[in-house]
Design a protein around this motif. Structure first.
Motif, short mmCIF file in Angstrom:
data_model
loop_
_atom_site.label_atom_id
_atom_site.label_comp_id
_atom_site.label_asym_id
_atom_site.label_seq_id
_atom_site.Cartn_x
_atom_site.Cartn_y
_atom_site.Cartn_z
N ALA A 15 0.85 -0.97 -7.56
CA ALA A 15 -0.12 -1.31 -8.57
C ALA A 15 0.74 -1.90 -9.27
CB ALA A 15 -0.29 0.70 -8.97
N GLU A 35 9.13 -1.19 -16.73
CA GLU A 35 9.64 -0.04 -15.30
C GLU A 35 10.42 0.47 -15.59
OE1 GLU A 35 9.07 0.70 -11.91
OE2 GLU A 35 10.88 1.54 -12.51
N ARG A 36 10.83 1.85 -15.30
CA ARG A 36 12.54 2.93 -16.57
C ARG A 36 13.35 2.52 -15.43
NH1 ARG A 36 11.96 7.93 -13.37
NH2 ARG A 36 12.36 9.60 -15.51
N THR A 43 7.74 5.74 -5.54
CA THR A 43 6.73 6.40 -3.72
C THR A 43 6.66 5.63 -3.28
OG1 THR A 43 5.29 8.06 -5.19
CG2 THR A 43 4.60 6.49 -2.66
N THR A 44 6.66 4.00 -3.90
CA THR A 44 6.63 2.82 -2.83
C THR A 44 7.06 2.00 -2.26
OG1 THR A 44 5.08 1.86 -4.52
CG2 THR A 44 6.07 0.12 -3.13
N SER A 47 7.36 3.96 1.42
CA SER A 47 5.85 4.24 1.75
C SER A 47 5.92 4.03 3.92
CB SER A 47 4.73 3.30 1.39
OG SER A 47 3.81 3.18 1.91
N GLN A 50 0.97 1.23 5.71
CA GLN A 50 0.84 0.40 6.84
C GLN A 50 -0.24 -0.36 5.99
OE1 GLN A 50 -0.23 4.00 9.93
NE2 GLN A 50 0.60 4.76 7.71
N VAL A 175 9.34 3.51 -20.85
CA VAL A 175 8.11 4.23 -21.58
C VAL A 175 7.89 5.34 -22.85
CG1 VAL A 175 6.00 3.86 -22.13
CG2 VAL A 175 6.62 1.71 -21.11
N LEU A 348 -2.95 6.22 -6.62
CA LEU A 348 -3.48 5.42 -5.58
C LEU A 348 -2.71 6.69 -4.02
CD1 LEU A 348 -3.56 3.73 -7.02
CD2 LEU A 348 -2.55 2.07 -6.17
N ALA A 350 -3.23 5.18 -1.03
CA ALA A 350 -3.19 4.53 0.20
C ALA A 350 -2.36 2.83 -0.39
CB ALA A 350 -3.98 4.17 1.26
N GLY A 351 -1.71 3.40 -1.86
CA GLY A 351 -1.59 1.38 -2.21
C GLY A 351 -0.92 1.05 -1.83
N LEU A 352 -0.38 0.79 -0.49
CA LEU A 352 0.45 -0.52 -0.04
C LEU A 352 -0.74 -0.91 0.66
CD1 LEU A 352 3.11 -1.48 -0.08
CD2 LEU A 352 2.91 1.04 -0.94
N GLY A 353 -1.91 -0.77 0.69
CA GLY A 353 -3.37 -1.22 1.69
C GLY A 353 -3.67 -1.29 0.97
C1 LIG Z 1 5.19 9.25 2.58
C2 LIG Z 1 4.57 8.08 2.27
C3 LIG Z 1 3.98 7.51 3.30
C4 LIG Z 1 2.78 6.72 2.82
N1 LIG Z 1 2.35 5.55 3.68
C5 LIG Z 1 1.10 4.87 2.95
C6 LIG Z 1 0.98 3.46 4.35
O1 LIG Z 1 0.64 3.90 5.15
N2 LIG Z 1 -0.39 2.56 3.78
C7 LIG Z 1 -0.34 3.09 2.36
O2 LIG Z 1 -1.55 2.15 2.00
N3 LIG Z 1 0.35 3.75 1.05
C8 LIG Z 1 0.75 5.21 2.31
N4 LIG Z 1 1.60 6.01 1.45
C9 LIG Z 1 1.11 5.76 -0.49
C10 LIG Z 1 1.72 4.82 -0.85
O3 LIG Z 1 3.10 4.67 -0.67
C11 LIG Z 1 1.05 5.01 -2.71
O4 LIG Z 1 -0.23 4.95 -2.36
C12 LIG Z 1 1.90 4.09 -3.71
O5 LIG Z 1 3.09 3.27 -3.37
C13 LIG Z 1 1.92 3.93 -4.78
O6 LIG Z 1 2.10 3.21 -5.93
P1 LIG Z 1 2.23 2.98 -7.33
O7 LIG Z 1 2.74 1.52 -7.81
O8 LIG Z 1 1.28 3.60 -8.15
O9 LIG Z 1 2.70 4.16 -8.42
P2 LIG Z 1 4.87 4.24 -7.97
O10 LIG Z 1 5.66 3.37 -6.46
O11 LIG Z 1 5.31 5.98 -7.66
O12 LIG Z 1 5.11 3.47 -8.56
C14 LIG Z 1 4.67 4.11 -10.01
C15 LIG Z 1 5.96 3.20 -10.87
O13 LIG Z 1 6.11 3.52 -12.37
C16 LIG Z 1 6.64 3.49 -12.95
N5 LIG Z 1 7.39 4.90 -13.76
C17 LIG Z 1 6.91 6.42 -14.11
N6 LIG Z 1 6.95 6.59 -15.44
C18 LIG Z 1 7.35 5.75 -16.60
C19 LIG Z 1 7.61 5.23 -17.27
N7 LIG Z 1 7.28 6.07 -18.81
N8 LIG Z 1 8.16 3.80 -17.95
C20 LIG Z 1 7.93 2.89 -16.82
N9 LIG Z 1 7.71 3.16 -16.15
C21 LIG Z 1 7.82 4.26 -14.84
C22 LIG Z 1 8.07 4.79 -11.82
O14 LIG Z 1 9.28 4.45 -11.73
C23 LIG Z 1 7.54 3.63 -10.45
O15 LIG Z 1 8.39 2.61 -9.98
C24 LIG Z 1 2.39 6.71 1.21
C25 LIG Z 1 3.31 7.44 0.26
C26 LIG Z 1 4.19 8.59 0.84
C27 LIG Z 1 5.07 9.58 0.34
#
Ligand SMILES: Cc1cc2nc3c(=O)[nH]c(=O)nc-3n(C[C@H](O)[C@H](O)[C@H](O)COP(=O)(O)OP(=O)(O)OC[C@H]3O[C@@H](n4cnc5c(N)ncnc54)[C@H](O)[C@@H]3O)c2cc1C
Length: 811
Positions: A15, A35-36, A43-44, A47, A50, A175, A348, A350-353
């Motif tokens: 994201a 990024e912390r 989560t990313t 994942s 897909q 942060v 999110l 389905a955040g990767l897609g």
């Molecule tokens: C098992 C599994 C399978 C999945 N399969 C799929 C799939 O097939 N296709 C798909 O599209 N999606 C899939 N998803 C969902 C997808 O992985 C997530 O939607 C996506 O990774 C979310 O990304 P994000 O950036 O929102 O969150 P995150 O990846 O969690 O990133 C958030 C970031 O914020 C940082 N952060 C938090 N607090 C602070 C702070 N105070 N200061 C600075 N940084 C901070 C964290 O360290 C982290 O790096 C899957 C999820 C799971 C769990």
């Protein structure tokens, strides 16, 4: 580390990285990501990653197409190629005709975004995916663009490109606090120092509410544990000689894709678990939850039955990680409600897609104030006061348990109901109301003939059709009563209230006391932002002279943000929300005046209270504010009553109505009648993608006004002429409405998109509204509409089908 920048994006998952990259693409290079820990350590990193093109509406399809195109470009970058298996294809399975109907609708909708889905039978599913058994399978939806991507290299590639464009990325920089200043700018506190900035973006994944709390915000996002496993090599895959398509199964709620020469299979079990509700261990970094395959046995059996080859291979590894959900399953991407200069890209699932597209949508909103698509389906303000984490958790569980079972039209699932009710809710339930949910409010949809009555959800007209016809007939021939709860209502007071509103709307402001008018608010691009009923109330014992601004139930936070953010320092205006304090009773039909006359001592004659009037009065002894406005096209009164006396007003009207054949009616009857009058729904027909001329609202525009928000842009658009035009059509079919998103076709080409469709019970017509290319707007033009996979002939007709002169409401 910089101490000053324009935007600080907090969080380095997909994201945050996508937002940072797209900010630079939109022209802002003085931007920072903090990024912390390491990038992708939330989560990313784990994942299943897909990437699909499927969406339930055109905005989702469009933004996912953007992801796919961007990911292909990154894959082909020789300097830093990202691992992306594009084009494995994917099948959403179906074992009911209703699901197949839905897929046909989604295929029609996606065609308008240049995306071709195919609806295929069971044999074809098995031909394309040789591991599939066709037992209990009817067919599926084929999406040729499906694939999967390497999440870590994707995020690194986006961060790398953003850096090349001038952005900076600070890893291991948590942060720890946020301070907002008087001028709405921010200081972002980190354990490496402070950064002053104009705008902050929360992209913190499952830690969303840790950072939300730093700005006093509680985001409706909850996390679920989610598991997949990866198998050893499967000989049949090696023998197939091509990669296996993705599978999504609504029968047992699992997905699968190829991983090396085995399968990755992910599960949405019934016995599912929320995660992190009571706080998250600060050391949960690059971490997983403990495996628990016992929990997914119910789904696993379904997957084994569908792909028997799974039973013969070992499991290489299991992944169990947190995944975020919102109340309706779509993420929150856009401005944070009631905050200035604060945005989020959270929830999110389905955040990767989708992440490539969401970052694009958000960056456009930050830089230009609006995105190229209407973003209401992902707008954080679409949920209002009822939306908290407790409720979100219940909806998340329900959604998780139904992961691949899309909602049918008018389907409202049972979790977290009754979030917003009025004193009338139990009374209407006792009268047999079937309720729909509008922004958390329980609103009567129709009245059941007996308690056991239920409809079969699907895309065709259902068992409620005849009931709605009867409710409409009562309104047309006698008088009907309905409750419209949650209708958004602001009270504007202060010496500058009128001039402020005049500046906000693109037409003539109704300034006369006791009068009501309809008005449209534009954004700075001259596109439609909001619709409001403006009522001028004179000073009385209930308060000083004031304006009531009424809009759709879901518009409460959205419209408040827009009004407040446009209020100048030198304007003396107070805006107060009355949304949760008052409810509307709508009395409609030729006998409505007689009913009013018998419950209220005022003069309700056409002369004493003409159309578009407002007055304060009593209904029995319940204080009320009544407007003579009509969404049905019949003589009607909108009776606004404080919730404390709502039941008293209802009883008075019900009692008086007995002598006049009064019946209750619901939201489905309202929808049928408004379509016969050419009346529009905000966010179905009124979208930020079109201006008021394109939407057929020219009579609400006054270009000769000296000033209004969006004027210059609208003038430029007007000079260019419309890109599309809203028209009304009648369909040559009787079994189903044309649902929003359906494609209009001419000679095999898409020439427009349906926004609303319903049966007009008074006219006996199957009616649709659609935006079409300007060549297809003349009355009598014939086109075809792809309704559930069948091309139905449709003709452009006049929009005022019922009482075009408005004689019924005037006399
Ligand atoms: C098992 C599994 C399978 C999945 N399969 C799929 C799939 O097939 N296709 C798909 O599209 N999606 C899939 N998803 C969902 C997808 O992985 C997530 O939607 C996506 O990774 C979310 O990304 P994000 O950036 O929102 O969150 P995150 O990846 O969690 O990133 C958030 C970031 O914020 C940082 N952060 C938090 N607090 C602070 C702070 N105070 N200061 C600075 N940084 C901070 C964290 O360290 C982290 O790096 C899957 C999820 C799971 C769990």
């Amino acid at each position: 580390m910089k101490t000053q920048t324009r935007v600080v994006v907090i969080g380095g998952g997909i994201a945050g990285c996508s937002t940072l990259y797209h900010l630079t693409q939109e022209g802002w290079s003085d931007v920072v990501l903090v990024e912390r820990n390491e990038l992708t350590s939330g989560t990313t990193w784990h994942s299943a990653a897909q990437v699909t093109n499927f969406g339930m509406n055109q905005t989702m399809v469009g933004l996912k197409t953007h992801s796919i195109n961007l990911y292909k470009e990154l894959r082909d970058d020789p300097e830093y190629p990202v691992g992306y298996n594009h084009g494995d294809g994917g099948i959403r399975l179906a074992n009911t005709e209703a699901q197949m109907e839905g897929y046909r609708h989604f295929a029609s909708m996606a065609r308008g975004m240049d995306v071709e889905f195919e609806v295929i039978d069971a044999q074809e599913c098995a031909r394309r995916h040789p591991l599939l058994s066709t037992d209990n399978l009817i067919g599926g939806l084929w999406d040729g663009n499906d694939g999967d991507i390497d999440p870590a290299s994707l995020c690194q590639a986006l961060a790398r490109r953003a850096r090349q464009a001038g952005a900076e990325v600070y890893r291991n920089t948590p942060v720890t606090g946020l301070t907002q200043h008087k001028d709405d700018s921010w200081t972002v506190h980190t354990d490496q120092g402070d950064i002053d900035c104009e705008i902050v973006v929360n992209a913190c994944g499952y830690r969303v509410n840790e950072v939300g709390a730093m700005m006093g915000v509680h985001h409706p996002v909850a996390s679920m544990e989610h598991q997949y496993f990866v198998t050893e090599d499967i000989p049949a895959i090696i023998e197939a000689g091509h990669r296996m398509p993705l599978i999504r199964c609504p029968i047992s709620d699992y997905y699968s894709r190829q991983e090396k020469n085995g399968l990755l299979v992910g599960f949405y079990e019934q016995d599912c678990k929320t995660w992190g509700m009571d706080g998250i261990d600060p050391n949960f970094v690059n971490a997983l939850c403990p495996d628990d395959l016992d929990r997914v046995m119910d789904v696993l059996e379904g997957a084994f039955a569908r792909m028997p080859a799974l039973a013969d291979v070992g499991i290489k590894n299991v992944v169990n990680g947190p995944i975020t959900y919102t109340i309706d399953g779509a993420p929150l991407v856009g401005p944070i409600p009631n905050k200035r200069n604060a945005f989020c890209i959270i929830g999110l699932r389905a955040g990767l897609g989708e992440g490539g597209g969401h970052g694009w949508m958000l960056a456009q909103q930050i830089v230009h104030g609006e995105a190229c698509y209407d973003t209401w389906c992902i707008d954080p303000r679409r949920f209002t006061g009822h939306a908290n984490v407790e409720m979100t958790a219940l909806k998340a569980i329900e959604d998780y348990q139904n992961e691949f079972r899309f909602h049918f039209p008018n389907e409202h699932r049972p979790a977290a109901r009754n979030a917003k009710t009025t004193p009338l809710t139990p009374a209407l339930a006792a009268e047999g109301a079937e309720f729909t949910v509008v922004n958390g409010w329980e609103r009567a949809e129709f009245f059941k003939p007996d308690p056991d009555f239920h409809v079969t959800h699907g895309f065709c007209f259902d068992e409620s059709f005849d009931i709605v016809a009867k409710e409409v007939a009562t309104v047309q021939n006698a008088v009907g009563l309905t409750e419209v709860n949650g209708f958004n209502r602001f009270e504007l007071t202060g010496p500058d209230a009128q001039n402020f509103l005049d500046r906000m709307i693109c037409g003539r402001l109704t300034r006369k006391e006791g009068r009501v008018g309809l008005a449209y608010l534009l954004n700075t691009h001259g596109m439609l932002k909001a619709e409001a009923t403006i009522a001028n109330l004179p000073a009385s014992d209930r308060g000083p002279a004031r304006i009531w601004y009424g809009s759709a139930a879901a518009a409460e936070f959205h419209d408040m943000d827009w009004l407040q953010s446009n209020l100048r320092d030198d304007e003396d205006v107070t805006i107060r929300s009355l949304t949760n304090d008052q409810t509307i009773l709508v009395l409609a039909g030729p006998k409505a005046r007689a009913v009013m006359q018998s419950v209220s001592r005022e003069d309700w004659s056409a002369k004493g209270f003409p159309w578009l009037s407002v007055r304060e009065c009593f209904i029995g002894y319940a204080p009320a504010t009544v407007m003579s406005v009509s969404f049905s096209g019949e003589l009607a009164y909108e009776i606004h009553v404080p919730n404390a006396s709502l039941y008293a007003a209802y009883l008075a009207l019900r009692g008086a109505g007995k002598a006049h054949g009064m019946g209750l009616f619901g939201a489905l009857a309202v929808d049928s009648m408004r379509m016969e009058k050419g009346y529009l729904h905000w966010k179905a027909d009124i979208l930020t993608e079109f201006d008021p001329f394109e939407t057929g609202l020219e009579r609400f525009v006054k270009l000769d006004k000296p000033e209004f928000v969006g004027k210059a842009a609208l003038e430029a658009r007007y000079a260019k002429g419309p890109s599309k035009q809203l028209v009304t059509l009648k369909l040559a079919s009787t079994n189903a409405a044309a649902h929003g998103g359906a494609s209009l076709m001419s000679k095999g080409k898409v020439i427009g998109t349906v926004t609303s469709g319903d049966w007009g019970h008074r006219t006996g017509l199957n009616i649709a509204y659609a935006f079409v290319d300007p060549d297809f707007t003349a009355l009598g033009t014939t086109v075809e509409i792809d309704v559930l996979g069948t091309l139905i002939a449709a003709e452009v007709i006049d929009k005022a089908l019922y009482d075009p002169e408005n004689l019924l409401v005037r006399n």
